[in-house]
Design an enzyme around this catalytic site. Structure first.
Site, mmCIF file in Angstrom:
data_model
loop_
_atom_site.group_PDB
_atom_site.id
_atom_site.type_symbol
_atom_site.label_atom_id
_atom_site.label_comp_id
_atom_site.label_asym_id
_atom_site.label_seq_id
_atom_site.Cartn_x
_atom_site.Cartn_y
_atom_site.Cartn_z
ATOM 1 N N LYS A 59 -9.854 -8.151 -6.391
ATOM 2 C CA LYS A 59 -8.396 -8.252 -6.256
ATOM 3 C C LYS A 59 -7.750 -6.936 -6.681
ATOM 4 C CE LYS A 59 -4.963 -9.445 -8.901
ATOM 5 N NZ LYS A 59 -3.895 -8.566 -8.396
ATOM 6 N N GLU B 29 -12.376 -2.334 -19.083
ATOM 7 C CA GLU B 29 -11.946 -0.960 -19.326
ATOM 8 C C GLU B 29 -10.443 -1.023 -19.517
ATOM 9 O OE1 GLU B 29 -10.309 2.274 -19.186
ATOM 10 O OE2 GLU B 29 -10.864 2.514 -17.094
ATOM 11 N N CYS C 22 -5.555 6.255 -18.025
ATOM 12 C CA CYS C 22 -5.971 5.546 -19.247
ATOM 13 C C CYS C 22 -6.472 6.519 -20.309
ATOM 14 C CB CYS C 22 -7.009 4.479 -18.925
ATOM 15 S SG CYS C 22 -8.377 5.089 -17.963
ATOM 16 N N GLU D 79 0.554 2.290 -25.954
ATOM 17 C CA GLU D 79 0.286 3.002 -24.705
ATOM 18 C C GLU D 79 1.539 2.965 -23.821
ATOM 19 O OE1 GLU D 79 -2.535 1.248 -21.853
ATOM 20 O OE2 GLU D 79 -3.401 3.248 -21.680
HETATM 21 P P1 NAP Z 1 -2.342 -5.525 -15.975
HETATM 22 O O1 NAP Z 1 -1.419 -6.676 -16.007
HETATM 23 O O2 NAP Z 1 -3.438 -5.516 -16.968
HETATM 24 O O3 NAP Z 1 -2.917 -5.446 -14.492
HETATM 25 C C1 NAP Z 1 -4.210 -5.012 -14.136
HETATM 26 C C2 NAP Z 1 -4.794 -5.979 -13.114
HETATM 27 O O4 NAP Z 1 -4.954 -7.275 -13.702
HETATM 28 C C3 NAP Z 1 -3.905 -6.201 -11.900
HETATM 29 O O5 NAP Z 1 -4.725 -6.337 -10.760
HETATM 30 C C4 NAP Z 1 -3.227 -7.493 -12.244
HETATM 31 O O6 NAP Z 1 -2.721 -8.183 -11.142
HETATM 32 C C5 NAP Z 1 -4.341 -8.262 -12.902
HETATM 33 N N1 NAP Z 1 -3.922 -9.405 -13.703
HETATM 34 C C6 NAP Z 1 -2.767 -9.559 -14.397
HETATM 35 N N2 NAP Z 1 -2.750 -10.776 -15.010
HETATM 36 C C7 NAP Z 1 -3.911 -11.402 -14.697
HETATM 37 C C8 NAP Z 1 -4.477 -12.687 -15.003
HETATM 38 N N3 NAP Z 1 -3.867 -13.582 -15.757
HETATM 39 N N4 NAP Z 1 -5.683 -12.989 -14.498
HETATM 40 C C9 NAP Z 1 -6.338 -12.101 -13.729
HETATM 41 N N5 NAP Z 1 -5.851 -10.899 -13.389
HETATM 42 C C10 NAP Z 1 -4.653 -10.535 -13.870
HETATM 43 O O7 NAP Z 1 -1.557 -4.182 -16.082
HETATM 44 P P2 NAP Z 1 -0.115 -3.836 -15.460
HETATM 45 O O8 NAP Z 1 0.872 -4.895 -15.802
HETATM 46 O O9 NAP Z 1 -0.272 -3.470 -14.046
HETATM 47 O O10 NAP Z 1 0.225 -2.552 -16.311
HETATM 48 C C11 NAP Z 1 0.694 -2.717 -17.630
HETATM 49 C C12 NAP Z 1 0.102 -1.709 -18.561
HETATM 50 O O11 NAP Z 1 -1.330 -1.770 -18.534
HETATM 51 C C13 NAP Z 1 0.369 -0.278 -18.204
HETATM 52 O O12 NAP Z 1 1.640 0.138 -18.523
HETATM 53 C C14 NAP Z 1 -0.723 0.392 -18.992
HETATM 54 O O13 NAP Z 1 -0.355 0.502 -20.343
HETATM 55 C C15 NAP Z 1 -1.882 -0.532 -18.850
HETATM 56 N N6 NAP Z 1 -2.815 -0.114 -17.773
HETATM 57 C C16 NAP Z 1 -3.993 0.439 -18.110
HETATM 58 C C17 NAP Z 1 -4.858 0.868 -17.112
HETATM 59 C C18 NAP Z 1 -6.171 1.501 -17.421
HETATM 60 O O14 NAP Z 1 -6.721 2.185 -16.567
HETATM 61 N N7 NAP Z 1 -6.750 1.276 -18.580
HETATM 62 C C19 NAP Z 1 -4.501 0.734 -15.789
HETATM 63 C C20 NAP Z 1 -3.285 0.142 -15.459
HETATM 64 C C21 NAP Z 1 -2.458 -0.281 -16.474
HETATM 65 P P3 NAP Z 1 -1.192 -7.872 -10.693
HETATM 66 O O15 NAP Z 1 -1.141 -6.453 -10.301
HETATM 67 O O16 NAP Z 1 -0.975 -8.741 -9.534
HETATM 68 O O17 NAP Z 1 -0.339 -8.193 -11.867
#
Ligand code: NAP
Ligand code: MG
Length: 487
Positions: free
Chosen positions: A182, A257, A291, A390
């Site tokens: 996904k 990660e 990240c 972060e």
């Molecule tokens: P996130 O919510 O952790 O999203 C990452 C992935 O997880 C997306 O595909 C998201 O889907 C999915 N997801 C969210 N809730 C889920 C659930 N309950 N069950 C299964 N999958 C789920 O991150 P974000 O909201 O996009 O970003 C928020 C913060 O995360 C950023 O500001 C940053 O601090 C951090 N981040 C870190 C990395 C890294 O490389 N370590 C990358 C991105 C973000 P949806 O997109 O549909 O919500």
């Protein structure tokens, strides 16, 4: 620049080798963050679609066509996939730019080549993945096999959408697993585009499935599905914790990660020209949506003013704006929500007492694009939220230090442990500090490098497991020990 509509990007789910609409018929609006305008609807997968995709992946696992295919043949197919991604580099880079808002030149020069490198690296592994014979007591032949885990659920974020997908798909497929992936809701296009390349490469139907949709719906259905054997996730620490808790019910394997707040350290005895030049790229590259971004810059007191000046110059020099303009170095933030988050963090920093040395205010576009300039905060300390949490945007905090002990204590005073960088000409000090810092990757006189052959992952709350290298493929295997009596 090719207009988006001429790219004919697939916007449907890819299940069992075919593109299809969501069972509900629903679509969600995909926004170009550099303009705020819609790129059109994308299929909104839900629990039923995840069910169909997992069933297809299970069938493709159990029929053995992929897992027991000759290793040389599997290598050939994965090499073909890498070649196809390379041949489609321009389209993929264009789609990545429309979807994420990142500079097109970076998508073309970094995201796509790294994806190809990762696919090629793991394409070479099926013939190298081997078990061992074990010197046990008694008259037995005892050996281990590295078997695929089964159906893998993969969930990736929006900052490097194709590259993150490649980092997950390549080792999983090389080890003989099948996959339901996904993509992030903000950036579904390059993953969906891969579907047709899977077919062209000769990957059997059902081995790889892509379901676009929302985390709380499609994502949640994937992490709770009883027929999924492992979840591999990259994203926020909060979602990672939720996945680990949820996986406990069925003891799904998890690899995570997660976030970081990485220390980037400059000692006064460093090659200062190179060190000062690295400050900007370490935090502002990809709009700071990285990240391993070097978001906490620790500099020895005697060179503090020089470092602030260098950071300020780097911030002001980087052109912000249209991702398709060759001169642009910082594109749009990925979404309106993320843009608001970054704005609020800088406001919070100021209310905590930070001073703004560069940037510090959003670029006003009247909603037509979400741009935030490279920002440098001074007068901060390691206790402030803006330094502890972060931000995932182009915001740098600079903190002076006076002793190595104090530096190490501060660098490690964080819940995260993803990466660190340090600059010094003293080789003993370099390795002493590298060993003392709790992080999965430490750069000495460099920052931000990645290679498919080098393990990558986090200590502490930055994750579990290592991607890339041999560790990365082992994470997609179960070891099986076979005992045979020789008497
Ligand atoms: P996130 O919510 O952790 O999203 C990452 C992935 O997880 C997306 O595909 C998201 O889907 C999915 N997801 C969210 N809730 C889920 C659930 N309950 N069950 C299964 N999958 C789920 O991150 P974000 O909201 O996009 O970003 C928020 C913060 O995360 C950023 O500001 C940053 O601090 C951090 N981040 C870190 C990395 C890294 O490389 N370590 C990358 C991105 C973000 P949806 O997109 O549909 O919500
Ligand atoms: Mg988008």
């Amino acid at each position: 620049m090719t207009p988006f509509n001429e790219l004919n990007a697939p916007r449907q789910l890819f299940i069992n080798g075919e593109y299809c609409d969501a069972a509900s018929g629903k679509q969600f609006d995909n926004i170009n963050p550099a303009t705020g305008a819609s790129l059109g609807g994308v299929a909104e997968g839900g629990a039923e679609d995840i069910g169909r995709a997992v069933a297809a992946a299970r069938r493709a696992m159990d029929d053995g066509k992929w897992a027991t295919m000759g290793s040389h043949q599997r290598e050939g197919i994965l090499h073909k996939l890498a070649d196809l991604v390379e041949q489609n580099a321009k389209n993929l880079a264009l789609l990545e730019t429309y979807d994420t808002g990142k500079p097109y030149r970076d998508a073309l020069a970094v995201d796509i080549p790294l994806s190809v490198q990762t696919l090629r690296y793991y394409a070479g592994w099926p013939t190298k993945l081997r078990g061992e014979t074990n010197p046990v007591a008694g008259n037995f032949l005892t050996y281990t096999r590295r078997e695929p885990i089964g159906v893998i659920g993969q969930i990736v974020p929006w900052n490097f959408p194709l590259f993150m997908a490649a980092m997950k798909l390549a080792p999983a497929l090389a080890a003989g697993n099948t996959v339901v992936l996904k993509p992030a809701e903000q950036t579904p296009l390059t993953a969906l585009y891969l579907g047709q390349l899977m077919n062209e490469a000769g990957i059997p139907p059902g081995v790889v499935n892509f379901v676009s949709g929302f985390g709380g719906d499609a994502g949640q259905a994937l992490i709770t599905h009883p027929d999924v054997d492992k979840i591999a996730f990259t994203g926020s620490t909060g979602t990672g914790q939720h996945i680990m808790r949820t996986a406990a019910d069925s003891l799904k394997r998890v690899s995570l990660e997660l976030g970081g707040k990485s220390p980037h350290i400059i000692f006064a005895d460093a090659d200062l020209k190179s060190a000062m030049r690295a400050i900007g790229a370490a935090i502002f590259y990809n709009q700071g949506e990285v990240c391993i971004a070097g978001s906490r810059l620790f500099v020895e007191e005697s060179i503090y003013d020089q470092a602030v000046e260098a950071a300020k110059t780097a911030a002001e020099k980087m052109r912000v704006g249209d991702p398709f303009d060759e001169k642009t170095r910082v594109g749009a933030l990925v979404s309106a929500e993320h843009f608001d988050r970054v704005c609020k963090y800088v406001e919070l920093g100021v209310s905590e007492g930070a001073e703004i040395a560069a940037g510090g205010a959003p670029i006003d576009t009247d909603g037509k694009g979400f741009f935030y300039p490279p920002t440098v905060l001074t007068g901060v300390n390691n206790q402030m939220r803006v330094v502890r949490e972060e931000i995932f945007g182009p915001v740098l905090s600079i903190i002076p230090f006076s002793s190595q002990e104090e530096l190490i204590a501060q660098a490690n005073d964080t819940q995260y442990g993803l990466a660190a960088g340090l600059w010094t000409r003293d080789v003993g000090k370099a390795h002493t500090v590298a060993h003392a810092i709790k992080a999965g990757t430490v750069y000495i006189n460099a920052y931000g490098l990645l290679d498919a052959s080098a393990p990558f992952g986090g200590f502490k709350m930055s994750g579990i497991g290592r991607e890339n290298g041999e560790d990365g493929i082992k994470m997609y295997t179960e070891a099986k020990t076979v005992w045979t009596s020789l008497s």
